[in-house]
Design an enzyme around this catalytic site. Structure first.
Site, PDB file in Angstrom:
ATOM      1  N   ASP A  17       0.867  -1.196   0.000  1.00  0.00           N
ATOM      2  CA  ASP A  17       0.000   0.000   0.000  1.00  0.00           C
ATOM      3  C   ASP A  17       0.896   1.237   0.000  1.00  0.00           C
ATOM      4  OD1 ASP A  17      -2.457   1.511   0.149  1.00  0.00           O
ATOM      5  OD2 ASP A  17      -1.963   1.949   2.229  1.00  0.00           O
ATOM      6  N   SER A  18       0.315   2.359  -0.383  1.00  0.00           N
ATOM      7  CA  SER A  18       1.069   3.615  -0.365  1.00  0.00           C
ATOM      8  C   SER A  18       1.458   3.993   1.067  1.00  0.00           C
ATOM      9  CB  SER A  18       0.214   4.735  -0.958  1.00  0.00           C
ATOM     10  OG  SER A  18      -0.934   4.920  -0.155  1.00  0.00           O
ATOM     11  N   CYS A  80      -4.300  -1.361  -2.222  1.00  0.00           N
ATOM     12  CA  CYS A  80      -4.451   0.080  -2.411  1.00  0.00           C
ATOM     13  C   CYS A  80      -5.319   0.264  -3.650  1.00  0.00           C
ATOM     14  CB  CYS A  80      -3.063   0.687  -2.631  1.00  0.00           C
ATOM     15  SG  CYS A  80      -3.082   2.425  -3.063  1.00  0.00           S
ATOM     16  N   GLU A 165      -3.073   9.297   7.770  1.00  0.00           N
ATOM     17  CA  GLU A 165      -1.608   9.118   7.809  1.00  0.00           C
ATOM     18  C   GLU A 165      -0.982   9.968   8.915  1.00  0.00           C
ATOM     19  OE1 GLU A 165       0.832   7.339   5.787  1.00  0.00           O
ATOM     20  OE2 GLU A 165      -0.877   6.118   5.197  1.00  0.00           O
ATOM     21  N   CYS A 199     -11.150   3.048  -0.481  1.00  0.00           N
ATOM     22  CA  CYS A 199      -9.773   3.391  -0.118  1.00  0.00           C
ATOM     23  C   CYS A 199      -9.464   2.636   1.160  1.00  0.00           C
ATOM     24  CB  CYS A 199      -9.636   4.895   0.097  1.00  0.00           C
ATOM     25  SG  CYS A 199      -8.009   5.351   0.748  1.00  0.00           S
ATOM     26  N   HIS A 201      -7.554   3.177   3.494  1.00  0.00           N
ATOM     27  CA  HIS A 201      -7.375   3.983   4.703  1.00  0.00           C
ATOM     28  C   HIS A 201      -8.704   4.261   5.420  1.00  0.00           C
ATOM     29  CE1 HIS A 201      -3.441   4.807   2.987  1.00  0.00           C
ATOM     30  NE2 HIS A 201      -3.105   5.501   4.050  1.00  0.00           N
TER      31      HIS A 201
HETATM   32  N1  DGL Z   1      -4.921   3.426   0.540  1.00  0.00           N
HETATM   33  C1  DGL Z   1      -4.948   3.883  -0.792  1.00  0.00           C
HETATM   34  C2  DGL Z   1      -6.196   3.470  -1.497  1.00  0.00           C
HETATM   35  O1  DGL Z   1      -6.795   2.467  -1.148  1.00  0.00           O
HETATM   36  C3  DGL Z   1      -4.746   5.338  -1.077  1.00  0.00           C
HETATM   37  C4  DGL Z   1      -3.888   6.131  -0.248  1.00  0.00           C
HETATM   38  C5  DGL Z   1      -3.201   7.256  -0.949  1.00  0.00           C
HETATM   39  O2  DGL Z   1      -3.815   8.208  -1.411  1.00  0.00           O
HETATM   40  O3  DGL Z   1      -2.003   7.118  -0.976  1.00  0.00           O
HETATM   41  O4  DGL Z   1      -6.595   4.113  -2.431  1.00  0.00           O
END
Ligand code: DGL
Length: 280
Positions: A17-18, A80, A165, A199, A201
């Protein structure tokens, strides 16, 4: 480009993931596949990806996937949505044959989309996601391939990933931004009965999201669908299953410093873990 020599021994499943979001997926996967070994890589130094261009997300994602392959993973899950939307197809079609055609990279949009047909009654679905995922139109396109009768309305939430984050997901300030995007989504289509958290997150904001979503609207978080789909994938692909080691371990890597990664990762995982910092 020259061919990279990759280890051929069996190895752990890579989860990428990012940043921290993929940990929400990892948790679900480990719950249904506890016997497997995993390696998590968060590109925390370059997060967020959601506001970056197609080319940049693709290049960053490819670097991370190549790194996980190099560290022994035969299979990598892009946990992600942004990377799944913007990089998965190119990596599968262009890069895998060049890097090693026997390895696999899987995304998390398809398993989520497959579940949607059974969940919505009104056939009006909302999507909360990063600007990159919403703009890519991956969700409406994939949903309409399977369910042409479903209308998908998207809402970009550019500030939600930075909130998570930076450890602000439980703060009062977060309420303002959560409410704003939930209300904006629902004002675009009053018939929405199902909202996808597109997402990884966003499950960290779930309590706040629930506060502003009226009762009767289902909120779909991806972990359970991605994990059951991966389990099924392993059953259907015994050749890949044989290449994934089973020792019940998980190692964590971040492109940021460990001191930054660990406190937040522990919040996501509800447990204290060890991690190493790596460069790509
Ligand atoms: N967790 C990532 C997703 O599911 C995105 C996070 C980011 O913007 O880096 O899209």
């Amino acid at each position: 480009m020259s061919r990279i020599v990759l280890p051929q021994n069996p190895g752990p499943i890579g989860i990428f993931d990012s940043g921290y979001g993929g940990l929400t997926i990892l948790k679900h996967i480990r719950a249904v596949m506890p016997e497997y070994d995993f390696m998590y890589l968060g590109d925390n130094a370059r997060t967020p990806y959601g506001t970056r261009s197609f080319q940049v997300v693709y290049e960053f994602t490819l670097q991370c996937v190549t790194k996980l392959f190099g560290m022994g993973c035969p299979l990598v899950i892009l946990a992600c949505n942004t990377a799944s939307a913007k990089a998965l197809r190119t990596i599968q079609q262009i890069d895998l044959p060049r890097l090693d055609a026997t390895r696999r990279v899987l995304g998390i949009i398809r398993p989520t989309v497959e579940s949607i047909g059974e969940l919505t009654k009104s056939r009006h679905v909302g999507l909360l996601a990063t600007p990159g995922t919403v703009k890519s139109l991956s969700y409406p396109l994939e949903i309409n391939k399977l369910y042409p009768d479903i209308k998908v309305t998207g809402e970009s939430c550019p500030i939600w990933v930075p909130l998570v984050e930076s450890g602000e997901s439980q703060s009062e300030g977060a309420d303002f931004f959560v409410r704003r995007h939930v209300e904006s989504l629902l004002s675009k289509d009053s018939l929405i009965d199902t909202i996808i958290l597109g997402c990884t997150h966003y499950p960290l904001l779930l309590d706040k999201i629930r506060k502003y979503v009226p009762d009767g609207i289902r909120i779909v978080s991806q972990g359970e669908y991605v994990s059951s789909s991966l389990k099924l994938y392993m059953e259907r692909h015994p050749e890949m299953d044989a290449r994934c080691t089973k020792g019940g371990s998980c190692r964590y890597y971040t492109t940021e410093s460990v001191d930054t990664f660990l406190p937040n990762a522990s919040i996501f995982l509800n447990s204290v873990v060890d991690a190493d910092s790596i460069s790509l």
